[in-house]
Design a protein around this motif. Structure first.
Motif, PDB file in Angstrom:
ATOM      1  N   ILE A  27      22.347  -8.619   6.233  1.00  0.00           N
ATOM      2  CA  ILE A  27      21.244  -9.263   5.522  1.00  0.00           C
ATOM      3  C   ILE A  27      20.063  -8.297   5.380  1.00  0.00           C
ATOM      4  O   ILE A  27      19.436  -8.222   4.320  1.00  0.00           O
ATOM      5  N   CYS A  31      19.603  -8.342   1.611  1.00  0.00           N
ATOM      6  CA  CYS A  31      18.542  -9.279   1.237  1.00  0.00           C
ATOM      7  C   CYS A  31      17.432  -9.283   2.283  1.00  0.00           C
ATOM      8  O   CYS A  31      17.306 -10.264   3.029  1.00  0.00           O
ATOM      9  N   MET A  34      14.847 -12.260   3.306  1.00  0.00           N
ATOM     10  CA  MET A  34      15.155 -13.505   4.016  1.00  0.00           C
ATOM     11  C   MET A  34      14.398 -13.585   5.351  1.00  0.00           C
ATOM     12  O   MET A  34      14.139 -12.575   5.991  1.00  0.00           O
ATOM     13  N   VAL A  73      26.695 -14.387   2.331  1.00  0.00           N
ATOM     14  CA  VAL A  73      25.837 -13.233   2.037  1.00  0.00           C
ATOM     15  C   VAL A  73      26.545 -12.305   1.050  1.00  0.00           C
ATOM     16  O   VAL A  73      25.950 -11.839   0.078  1.00  0.00           O
ATOM     17  N   GLU A  79      18.789 -17.848   0.941  1.00  0.00           N
ATOM     18  CA  GLU A  79      18.538 -18.071   2.369  1.00  0.00           C
ATOM     19  C   GLU A  79      18.971 -19.467   2.828  1.00  0.00           C
ATOM     20  O   GLU A  79      19.635 -19.609   3.857  1.00  0.00           O
ATOM     21  N   VAL A  82      22.617 -19.527   3.408  1.00  0.00           N
ATOM     22  CA  VAL A  82      23.074 -18.838   4.612  1.00  0.00           C
ATOM     23  C   VAL A  82      22.807 -19.719   5.830  1.00  0.00           C
ATOM     24  O   VAL A  82      23.662 -19.879   6.706  1.00  0.00           O
TER      25      VAL A  82
END
Ligand code: MN
Length: 747
Positions: A27, A31, A34, A73, A79, A82
């Motif tokens: 993550i 990303c 998040m 993911v 978010e 997840v």
């Protein structure tokens, strides 16, 4: 070379903490925006909730939750997704409920988890294709939020990867479900990566021998294939760079299931499979796609008929690429796919990519209707369009207006949104509806107006001596077909009651409108009024009002109009008499002088253009009237024609309706249309054709189609000499078995 085998049994007991750390570092790279604290909290909650639970392989249960989050993911989900993936099994398997999740992680996350739980609870049994299609739609409809489906796919993917630890029976049933439900859904959503892995894993359990044959054969060729692919990669890349293009190139062996399908549908062995390896060239922009294609076709000989341009014509699931198959220097054919990075993300992750890469900020607003509409359109267009399926598929357009429920046997029944047990019962069979005495949903007794939800299991109780439907049911039922069936029942079973009831309603309505029964029962007036409402007598009309075939308001309205007209014309009559006489005189004169055109004499006009109206198709013997059209002469209508009746007094057409009549000796034939309504049965069209043939009628067209209520409609156009011949035809057709109505068009 890409790693292209499905991940199987990821080996040994897992350490959840280690998996979690991997997830976090993934993550952080892909990303970073998040909220790590929130993800940590979700992980901790899942650990606690599932503590003590083990997977079949002996790992702590929470490893499955982390794995599902990891796949989410990879798919590029947001978010909330997840977090929801980490918690996706807590409602189903632990003490925690919706409220607990909502409190700590917000309602959107709780909604997603609850959605996944509902999908998990759907009972699956293998059915024929149409049932499968309904089941897929049901799952989509139940999901409401597309993220629910995506997490369910992630969940299923991990379960399939670890299926080795399950019983053989479970392996088979889950694999079948994966192959029939989840892989097709992934395909529709454009998620190629998930789709092929689900298919390959499912195949491994469904046909282990077939699967092994292919993997063994591929393995034995692997050194050759790898050598070939790396040489080719280098060769193509070098050449493209010489041409000044920056490309990323990769190669792979095709998926087991796609090879398997080719082998079985084309009855080939592995040697006969055309192209086992595929190359993928990814470039920065669309024009480079075509440039690369040019270079590749220059380097290698293209196989004719194998070039596909999915860039200019994307597949319905948004897939875009150029495909071509060429023959390499060693005589080995291979496929090349050329696409941009954008197209690549879409091809790999489908809907999810759309989300991540096209929605901008990555935060998807909950309940974003437009987005769901888009998915819906996608599903629609994705239907493999077989002509027979076309109309069936049109219904998907109303996806949101539908609800999918289960019968106790596990059949998926498709009803309009808001449907009740009454709709359900009548959709099974009208006899079930008519004898229904009770209903239950998911095992609990419900009232008849209970609104059904997607995925409900609905059961109806029937009794031989059931009282039959009640009138309230008409307002409770949501589907037109249920209402029609209920009305039919009342029409048939309750004639006396209907008449009495209809009489009361009608009289009441009359009173409300300030009229009395005597106003309409006048001997001279009544037949005119009945004709206006199209019933043979008052009893028939009451019966119709009684069972709901027509409303009292409507009949009274029409009668009132008609009474006003009669009254009005009675006043005008005396004044008009003189004028009419004069007109009649003129008419006779006109007839004497005029020369007929197509057998028609037109008052005061000689040799004008005559056209027979298509709405009512008059024939000699019919009372006719002419209408002066703009630039097309006079069009001839029957006086009974509904267009004439409707427009006779239209001020805009004042003076355009003129007297016409048939000439005396007519030899021509006239085209006219009739409609036959019959109970649906085989051999109907043949019987009609036989009758027409026996009458020597000249048939121009004959079209039959089935309509609601197991009836058929047959439209016939004939060439006919006159009204006598037509009456004969209508009589004969009326006497055919099953025929309930024969009428001329235009009335
Ligand atoms: Mn799960």
């Amino acid at each position: 070379m890409d790693d292209n085998r499905a991940m199987v049994g990821d080996g040994g007991i897992k350490d959840p903490q280690l998996m979690y750390e991997n997830l976090i570092s993934k993550i952080r790279t892909s990303c970073p925006e998040m909220d790590m604290g929130r993800i940590r909290a979700a992980y901790d909650t899942a650990c606690l909730a599932h503590s003590g639970q083990l997977r079949r392989d002996g790992s702590p249960y929470v490893t499955h939750c982390v794995a599902a989050a990891d796949i989410s993911v990879d798919m590029g989900l947001d978010e909330d997704s997840v977090v929801a993936a980490l918690l996706h099994d807590v409602i189903e398997d632990t003490e925690l409920g919706y409220a607990d999740i909502a409190r700590q992680f917000g309602e959107p996350v709780a909604d997603i988890v609850e959605g996944v739980t509902k999908l998990t609870r759907v009972q699956y049994t293998s059915k024929e294709d149409e049932q499968m299609e309904n089941l897929r739609k049901m799952l989509m409809a139940m999901a409401k939020d597309i993220r629910v489906i995506l997490i369910k796919i992630a969940d299923r993917l991990h379960n399939m990867r670890t299926m080795a630890y399950q019983s053989e029976e479970k392996q088979r049933s889950k694999s079948l479900e994966t192959m029939e439900i989840y892989a097709p859904i992934a395909h529709r959503l454009g998620m190629q990566r998930a789709k092929w892995e689900l298919e390959d894993l499912a195949l491994m359990y469904l046909d282990p021998t077939g699967y092994r044959e292919i993997t063994d054969a591929l393995d034995s060729r692997m050194p050759t294939l790898i050598d070939f692919m790396s040489k080719m990669e280098l060769k193509i890349k070098t050449r493209l760079e010489e041409e000044g293009m920056q490309v990323s190139i990769s190669s792979r062996i095709k998926h087991i299931y796609s090879i398997y399908r080719k082998m079985y549908t084309q009855k080939l062995d592995l040697n006969g499979i055309f192209d086992l390896c595929a190359f993928r060239v990814i470039v920065d922009n669309i024009s480079d796609c075509y440039n690369v294609l040019g270079v590749i076709h220059y380097m290698f000989k293209p196989v004719p008929g194998r070039f596909k341009d999915y860039i200019s014509t994307p597949k319905p699931n948004m897939y875009q690429s150029l495909h071509t198959t060429v023959i390499g220097s060693e005589g080995i054919p291979f496929e090349v796919q050329i696409r941009t990075w954008d197209m690549h993300h879409t091809a790999e992750y489908g809907v999810a990519a759309h989300w991540k890469y096209k929605m901008g900020d990555g935060n998807v607003r909950a309940g974003d209707e437009d987005k769901f509409a888009w998915v819906r359109r996608l599903l629609e267009s994705q239907q493999e369009s077989d002509a027979t399926d076309f109309f069936h598929n049109l219904k998907i357009d109303m996806f949101a207006d539908e609800v999918f429920v289960f019968s106790p046997k596990g059949d998926v029944i498709n009803l309009p949104a808001g449907a009740t047990p009454i709709d359900f019962a009548y959709s099974i069979h009208s006899a079930i509806g008519n004898s229904m005495v009770g209903a239950s949903v998911n095992g609990r007794i419900v009232t008849f107006d209970h609104v059904l939800q997607n995925g409900d299991i609905v059961e109806v109780r029937t009794a031989k001596n059931a009282p039959g439907p009640s009138r309230d049911w008409l307002s409770i039922a949501k589907s037109g077909s249920a209402r029609t069936k209920i009305k039919q029942w009342f029409k048939k079973e309750r004639r006396e009651e209907n008449i009495a009831r209809g009489h009361d309603i009608f009289e009441n309505e009359l009173r409300n409108r300030g009229m009395r029964m005597e106003d309409i029962t006048d001997e001279e007036v009544l037949p005119i009024l009945l004709k206006r409402v199209a019933y043979a007598n008052l009893e028939e009309m009451y019966a119709a009002i009684g069972y709901g075939g027509i409303t009292a308001t409507r009949t009274v309205n029409r009668m009132k109009d008609e009474l006003a007209r009669i009254h009005h014309s009675a006043e005008k009559k005396t004044a008009l008499e003189k004028v009419t006489e004069a007109a009649e005189r003129r008419e006779t004169n006109a007839k004497k002088n005029a020369r007929p055109v197509h057998g028609i004499l037109v008052e005061g006009l000689d040799n004008c253009l005559i056209k027979f109206s298509r709405c009512c198709t008059p024939v000699p013997g019919d009372e006719v009237i002419g209408f002066i059209t703009r630039g097309e002469g006079v069009s001839i209508h029957r006086r009974e024609c509904r267009n004439y009746k409707r427009n006779a007094e239209n001020p805009a057409d004042l003076g355009r309706w003129i007297e016409v009549d048939w000439a005396d000796n007519i030899t021509e034939r006239y085209t006219t249309g009739i409609t036959v309504v019959s109970h649906e049965r085989s051999g109907l069209v043949m019987d009609i054709a036989t009758v027409l043939n026996s009458l020597n009628s000249k048939v121009r067209t004959l079209n039959a189609r089935d309509i609601e209520g197991s009836r058929s409609i047959v439209n016939i156009t004939l060439e006919i000499k006159g009204i006598e011949e037509l009456r004969m035809v209508i009589n004969k057709l009326s006497s055919i078995r099953g025929v309930s109505e024969v009428s001329r068009n235009g009335n």
